[in-house]
Design a protein around this motif. Structure first.
Motif, PDB file in Angstrom:
ATOM      1  N   TYR A 243       0.858  -1.183   0.000  1.00 17.43           N
ATOM      2  CA  TYR A 243       0.000   0.000   0.000  1.00 17.43           C
ATOM      3  C   TYR A 243       0.893   1.232   0.000  1.00 17.43           C
ATOM      4  N   GLU A 244       0.778   2.024  -1.065  1.00 15.61           N
ATOM      5  CA  GLU A 244       1.583   3.238  -1.171  1.00 15.61           C
ATOM      6  C   GLU A 244       0.684   4.398  -1.574  1.00 15.61           C
ATOM      7  N   PRO A 245       0.355   5.277  -0.620  1.00 19.87           N
ATOM      8  CA  PRO A 245      -0.438   6.452  -1.009  1.00 19.87           C
ATOM      9  C   PRO A 245       0.369   7.279  -2.011  1.00 19.87           C
TER      10      PRO A 245
ATOM     11  N   ALA B 135       2.371  10.295  -1.036  1.00 25.91           N
ATOM     12  CA  ALA B 135       3.502  10.131  -0.108  1.00 25.91           C
ATOM     13  C   ALA B 135       4.742   9.593  -0.812  1.00 25.91           C
ATOM     14  N   ILE B 136       4.625   9.286  -2.115  1.00 28.96           N
ATOM     15  CA  ILE B 136       5.757   8.679  -2.820  1.00 28.96           C
ATOM     16  C   ILE B 136       6.709   9.753  -3.311  1.00 28.96           C
ATOM     17  N   GLY B 137       7.932   9.711  -2.834  1.00 27.59           N
ATOM     18  CA  GLY B 137       8.971  10.626  -3.309  1.00 27.59           C
ATOM     19  C   GLY B 137       8.736  12.076  -2.912  1.00 27.59           C
TER      20      GLY B 137
ATOM     21  N   SER C  70       7.931   7.436   1.126  1.00 28.24           N
ATOM     22  CA  SER C  70       8.848   8.227   1.962  1.00 28.24           C
ATOM     23  C   SER C  70       9.261   7.531   3.259  1.00 28.24           C
ATOM     24  N   VAL C  71       9.427   6.201   3.192  1.00 29.97           N
ATOM     25  CA  VAL C  71       9.999   5.483   4.342  1.00 29.97           C
ATOM     26  C   VAL C  71      11.501   5.794   4.381  1.00 29.97           C
ATOM     27  N   LYS C  72      12.006   6.092   5.574  1.00 28.54           N
ATOM     28  CA  LYS C  72      13.434   6.394   5.728  1.00 28.54           C
ATOM     29  C   LYS C  72      13.927   5.828   7.057  1.00 28.54           C
TER      30      LYS C  72
ATOM     31  N   VAL D 227       8.102  -2.943   4.488  1.00 32.84           N
ATOM     32  CA  VAL D 227       8.079  -1.619   3.851  1.00 32.84           C
ATOM     33  C   VAL D 227       8.654  -1.720   2.439  1.00 32.84           C
ATOM     34  N   LEU D 228       8.161  -0.851   1.571  1.00 28.89           N
ATOM     35  CA  LEU D 228       8.689  -0.728   0.205  1.00 28.89           C
ATOM     36  C   LEU D 228       9.304   0.667   0.106  1.00 28.89           C
ATOM     37  N   VAL D 229      10.595   0.708  -0.184  1.00 33.26           N
ATOM     38  CA  VAL D 229      11.361   1.946  -0.046  1.00 33.26           C
ATOM     39  C   VAL D 229      11.966   2.353  -1.383  1.00 33.26           C
TER      40      VAL D 229
HETATM   41  P1  PGA Z   1       9.800   6.629  -1.947  1.00 30.49           P
HETATM   42  O1  PGA Z   1       9.241   5.630  -3.064  1.00 30.49           O
HETATM   43  O2  PGA Z   1      10.281   5.791  -0.798  1.00 30.49           O
HETATM   44  O3  PGA Z   1      10.910   7.386  -2.624  1.00 30.49           O
HETATM   45  O4  PGA Z   1       8.664   7.510  -1.532  1.00 30.49           O
HETATM   46  C1  PGA Z   1       8.479   4.519  -2.713  1.00 30.49           C
HETATM   47  C2  PGA Z   1       8.050   3.774  -3.953  1.00 30.49           C
HETATM   48  O5  PGA Z   1       7.808   4.409  -4.994  1.00 30.49           O
HETATM   49  O6  PGA Z   1       7.936   2.538  -3.949  1.00 30.49           O
END
Ligand code: PGA
Length: 251
Positions: free
Chosen positions: A169-171, A174-176, A215-217, A233-235
Motif C-alpha cells: 500500500y503506497e499512497p 507520499a511517494i517521493g 517516503s519510508v526512511k 516496507v517498500l522503499v
Molecule cells: P519513496 O518511493 O520511498 O521514494 O517515496 C516509494 C516507492 O515508490 O515505492
C-alpha cells in the motif's frame, strides 16, 4: 511472518552501480538478512542479472524486476517476460507501481493480467495499490483500494501459495514527496486493505504480507514496522544508498 524489507530502485543505477550497492550492503549486513527479516530489491531490467549475481552474497535476500509483460514471448517491443526475469536469477516482480499506473498509464485490469500471468509463471509478485490525494480528499479511499485489489488480483491462480504474493500500500501523495502518512492513517488504511484482501484471498489473506510504502526512511521505518498489519516496507529514495537501506532493514 518475517518482515519483508523491499527496495525499489526505479530508473536508477547501471549494472556496475547496482553491484557496488549490493556488495556494500553485503558487507554492512555480514552476508545475511537480520533475523525476522527478508530482503528484496527491485532493480532495473538492465542491471537485473548482475544484481542477482551480487545478491548471492546476502542470505535471505533476492532480486526482482520492476515490471513484466503478460505473455510468454512475442512481438512486444520493449517488454520482457517472466521467463526472461527468472533467467536473470530474479524471483520477484512488482506490478501496478503508482508510476506505472499514473506516469505510464497502466489500467487496473492490465495490472491484474500481469499479476496473474507472473504468478502462473513462477514469479513472486508484489502488487502495489494506493490512492491519489484527490481521491483521498474526495472520500474515495476505500473504493480505489477495492477496485485496485479486486482487478489486480482477478484471475490469480487458485493454487498460488500465500508467500508468492505481497501487497504494497503506497499512497501516491507520499511517494517521493517526503510526506509520510501519519501512523493513524497507516493503521486505518492497512485495516481496510487487510479486510479487502480477506474478501479476495480468503484464508490466505492473513499470510500474505501487506507492506507500507511512501517516503519510508531510517528515521521513521521502526515506528511504521511496529504498526498493526504492517508486514514490511517498500522503499524508493532511501533504498538507493547501502547504508540508508541497511539502517531501514535493521530498524
Ligand atoms: P519513496 O518511493 O520511498 O521514494 O517515496 C516509494 C516507492 O515508490 O515505492
Amino acid at each position: 511472518m518475517k518482515k519483508l524489507m523491499a527496495a525499489n530502485w526505479k530508473m536508477y543505477k547501471t549494472g556496475a552501480e547496482a553491484v557496488e550497492t549490493v556488495q556494500a550492503m553485503a558487507g554492512l549486513l555480514n552476508g545475511q538478512a537480520p533475523e525476522g527479516r527478508e530482503i528484496v530489491i527491485f532493480v532495473p531490467f538492465t542491471a537485473l542479472e548482475r544484481a542477482c549475481g551480487a545478491m548471492e552474497a546476502i542470505k535471505g535476500a533476492a532480486c526482482g524486476a520492476e515490471d513484466v509483460y503478460p505473455a510468454a514471448e512475442g512481438a512486444f517491443t520493449g517488454e520482457i517476460s517472466p521467463a526472461m526475469i527468472r533467467a536473470c536469477g530474479a524471483s520477484w516482480v512488482l506490478t501496478g507501481h503508482s508510476e506505472r499506473r499514473h506516469v505510464i498509464g497502466e489500467s487496473d485490469s492490465f495490472v491484474g493480467e500481469k499479476t496473474a500471468f507472473a504468478l502462473a509463471n513462477g514469479l513472486r509478485v508484489m502488487l502495489c495499490i494506493g490512492e491519489t490525494l484527490e481521491e483521498r480528499e474526495a472520500g474515495l479511499l476505500r473504493n480505489v483500494l477495492e477496485r485496485q485489489l479486486k482487478l489486480g488480483l482477478k484471475n490469480v491462480p487458485a493454487d498460488t501459495p500465500a508467500e508468492a504474493l505481497a501487497i504494497a500500500y503506497e499512497p501516491v501523495w507520499a511517494i517521493g514527496t517526503g510526506k509520510t502518512a501519519t501512523t493513524d492513517d497507516i493503521v486505518e488504511t492497512h485495516a481496510i486493505c487487510r479486510s479487502l484482501m480477506r474478501e479476495v484471498l480468503g484464508d490466505k489473506a492473513d499470510k500474505t504480507p501487506l507492506l507500507y510504502g511512501g517516503s519510508v526512511k531510517p528515521a521513521n521505518a521502526g515506528s511504521i514496522l511496529a504498526l498493526d498489519n504492517v508486514d514490511g516496507v517498500l522503499v524508493g529514495g532511501a533504498s538507493l544508498k547501502a547504508d540508508s537501506f541497511t539502517q531501514i532493514i535493521n530498524a
